[in-house]
Design an enzyme around this catalytic site. Structure first.
Site, PDB file in Angstrom:
ATOM      1  N   LYS A   1      89.690   4.917  41.153  1.00 49.66           N
ATOM      2  CA  LYS A   1      90.272   3.581  41.320  1.00 49.66           C
ATOM      3  C   LYS A   1      89.844   2.977  42.655  1.00 49.66           C
ATOM      4  O   LYS A   1      89.568   3.722  43.598  1.00 49.66           O
ATOM      5  CB  LYS A   1      91.807   3.688  41.323  1.00 49.66           C
ATOM      6  CG  LYS A   1      92.437   3.976  39.981  1.00 49.66           C
ATOM      7  CD  LYS A   1      93.951   4.060  40.093  1.00 49.66           C
ATOM      8  CE  LYS A   1      94.591   4.379  38.750  1.00 49.66           C
ATOM      9  NZ  LYS A   1      94.418   3.318  37.760  1.00 49.66           N
TER      10      LYS A   1
ATOM     11  N   ARG B   1      97.348   8.860  28.450  1.00 47.05           N
ATOM     12  CA  ARG B   1      97.329   9.093  26.996  1.00 47.05           C
ATOM     13  C   ARG B   1      96.899  10.518  26.673  1.00 47.05           C
ATOM     14  O   ARG B   1      97.320  11.078  25.665  1.00 47.05           O
ATOM     15  CB  ARG B   1      96.435   8.038  26.330  1.00 47.05           C
ATOM     16  CG  ARG B   1      95.004   8.060  26.769  1.00 47.05           C
ATOM     17  CD  ARG B   1      94.284   6.749  26.475  1.00 47.05           C
ATOM     18  NE  ARG B   1      94.682   5.673  27.391  1.00 47.05           N
ATOM     19  CZ  ARG B   1      94.213   4.438  27.344  1.00 47.05           C
ATOM     20  NH1 ARG B   1      93.332   4.080  26.436  1.00 47.05           N
ATOM     21  NH2 ARG B   1      94.628   3.540  28.203  1.00 47.05           N
TER      22      ARG B   1
END
Ligand code: BES
Ligand code: ZN
Ligand code: ZN
Length: 498
Positions: free
Chosen positions: A275, A349
């Site tokens: 990120k 996920r």
């Protein structure tokens, strides 16, 4: 903070501040508030006439030493339009009043509820609003702290024999559990690793008499949780899976079992798909879904719903270490499905895939997950609503009804089959991101769906609602504990028509 019912007249209570609220409109001084106006020789009508007090939502009008009253201060909070008013607004008003007064060093407060609002539901909401507002996220500040907690709040306007005492107690259990979630969630990543989170959960379970199983790395490997392990392999901190079970005293065999699966990435750097630096510190909050489930279990141990509930919290860091997984790697989840990890930052996920598989293995017949899953849900709904995705309309509606009861804003999102194509893999069964543009929150949900099959399931994407970047009038900045109240309501009303 002591919260108790008080039968005295508003003018007679010797508090440091008396709080009530006024609605927007022509006749803002009416009903119970009119009693205050009369006691003070028309003070409120003068304030309204001068235009200083309008009733606009969360407007604060503070008067010192009001003549004719035993209280040292009078605080009138704007309540907005009467038609839009309900217990969610009352919760915020109580919280905003408490924070305003607390900042001025006030420690003894009376809160007068208006005519028509003195229900059990509103007593619970006011107690919650006060306790949630009193929470401060300043435990690491060594200098002068805030002015200290409020000592007591007397609630006026409810019938002391009408059962409101019980509602206040319920509100306290719920708010303190939500605050427990906030406390866990506010911790930075160096004091909240997967190991520490598991220890805190186990400690809570022991204190509350809940069954708790902590899966360590060896056990996770034995269970072949390949999706969770793939995220954990880039970090020196070992992963954990926390499983906490509440079993009601008279549990009917074969009855429903509610599974609560929460994402607990204690820090999300993105992994090799790293990120940008700006705001990366906020990724300590990437365990808010897991922290919510742990807080819910604390409340359920005390409130004792009729349904069996199991919380499953997979926890890991997402780090770019030398052993980290790389974009394109193929992993085998616990269910046996193969996954192409095209972006290591779509890690939530992955860990939820094994989380829901494990929850099903433990016998859950209904599943709800909460996760700070996607930046895309923040684009869609900002920080206002939690995104709700479901495969079973009746169950999804039930959760949305609970969110309404709990005063948490949630909005249904679509799950059409067309989105399913977007997570089909090239060399494996599925891939963890979509190659198409847009719909990022939906494809995230679609990925988790692959591991749920026919079990009724609801996914809550709390990426926009799990923390406040700035303080609100009714809460400090930091973790909000979102989803805790909704899930408590869901469990408590599971067998009923809500
Ligand atoms: N934890 C993040 C999602 C997130 C973003 C939460 C902003 C709160 C605020 C999640 O693991 C993530 O990085 N998701 C990616 C998915 C993408 C790679 C498909 C995202 O949203 O960018
Ligand atoms: Zn991520
Ligand atoms: Zn994440």
């Amino acid at each position: 903070m002591k919260i108790s019912l008080d039968n005295r007249k508003a003018g007679a209570v010797e508090a440091q501040a008396l709080v009530s609220y006024v609605f927007e409109g022509d006749d803002i001084v009416s009903g119970r508030v009119d009693e205050i106006d009369q006691a003070t020789g028309g003070l409120l009508r003068r304030l309204a006439k001068s235009g200083e007090m309008t009733g606009k939502s969360l407007e604060m009008t503070l008067v010192h030493t009001p003549a004719g009253m035993a209280a040292e201060r009078l605080l009138l909070v704007g309540a907005g339009k009467r038609e839009k008013f309900g217990s969610a607004e009352l919760r915020k008003i109580a919280g905003a009043a408490l924070r305003t007064l607390k900042s001025k060093g006030v420690k003894q407060v009376a809160f007068l509820v208006r005519e028509n609002d003195a229900s059990m539901e509103s007593a619970e909401a006011v107690a919650e609003g006060l306790l949630l507002a009193d929470f401060e996220g300043d435990k690491y500040k060594t200098g002068k702290k805030d002015k200290g907690p409020v000592e007591w709040v007397a609630l006026l306007g409810w019938d002391a024999n009408g059962g409101a005492e019980k509602a206040i107690e319920r509100g306290r259990i719920i708010a303190e559990s939500q605050n427990f979630t906030r406390e866990l969630a506010n911790e930075p990543s160096n004091t909240m690793t997967p190991t520490i989170l598991a220890d805190r959960a186990a400690e809570m379970a022991r204190e509350e008499g809940l069954a708790c199983e902590i899966l360590d790395e060896n056990r996770i490997k034995e269970l072949r949780m390949g999706a969770l392990l793939s995220v954990a392999q880039g970090s020196v901190e070992p992963p954990r899976v926390i499983a906490i079970t509440y079993t009601p005293a008279n549990a009917a065999p074969g009855g429903p079992v509610l599974g609560l699966v929460g994402k607990a990435v204690t820090f999300d750097t993105g992994g090799i798909s790293i990120k940008p630096a700006a705001d990366m510190d906020k990724m300590k909050f990437d365990m808010c879904g897991g922290a919510a489930m742990i807080g819910v279990m604390r409340a359920l141990a005390r409130l004792k719903p009729a349904i069996k509930v199991i919380a499953v919290v997979p926890s890991t860091e997402n780090m770019p270490g030398g052993r980290a997984q790389k974009p394109g790697d193929v992993q085998i989840a616990m269910s046996g499905k193969s996954i192409e990890v095209l972006n290591t930052d779509a890690e939530g996920r992955l860990i939820l895939a094994d989380g829901v598989t494990y929850a099903r293995k433990l016998g859950c017949t209904h599943l709800v997950d909460a996760a700070t899953l996607t930046g895309a849900i923040v684009v869609a709904l900002a920080g206002v609503n939690t995104g709700v995705f479901g495969t079973n309309q009746a169950f999804t509606d039930k959760l949305l009804a609970s969110a309404k009861n709990a005063g948490e804003k949630m909005w249904p999102m679509p799950m059409d089959d067309e989105y399913r194509e977007m997570v089909k893999g090239t060399i494996a069964d599925i891939q963890n991101i979509s190659n198409s543009k847009g719909g990022g929150a939906i494809t995230g949900a679609m990925f988790i769906r692959e591991f749920v099959d026919e079990v009724p399931w609801v996914h809550m994407d709390i990426a926009g609602t799990a923390w406040y970047d700035d303080a609100k009038a009714w809460m400090p900045k930091g973790a909000t504990g979102v989803a805790v109240r909704t899930l408590i309501d869901l469990a408590m009303n599971f067998g009923t028509g809500n």
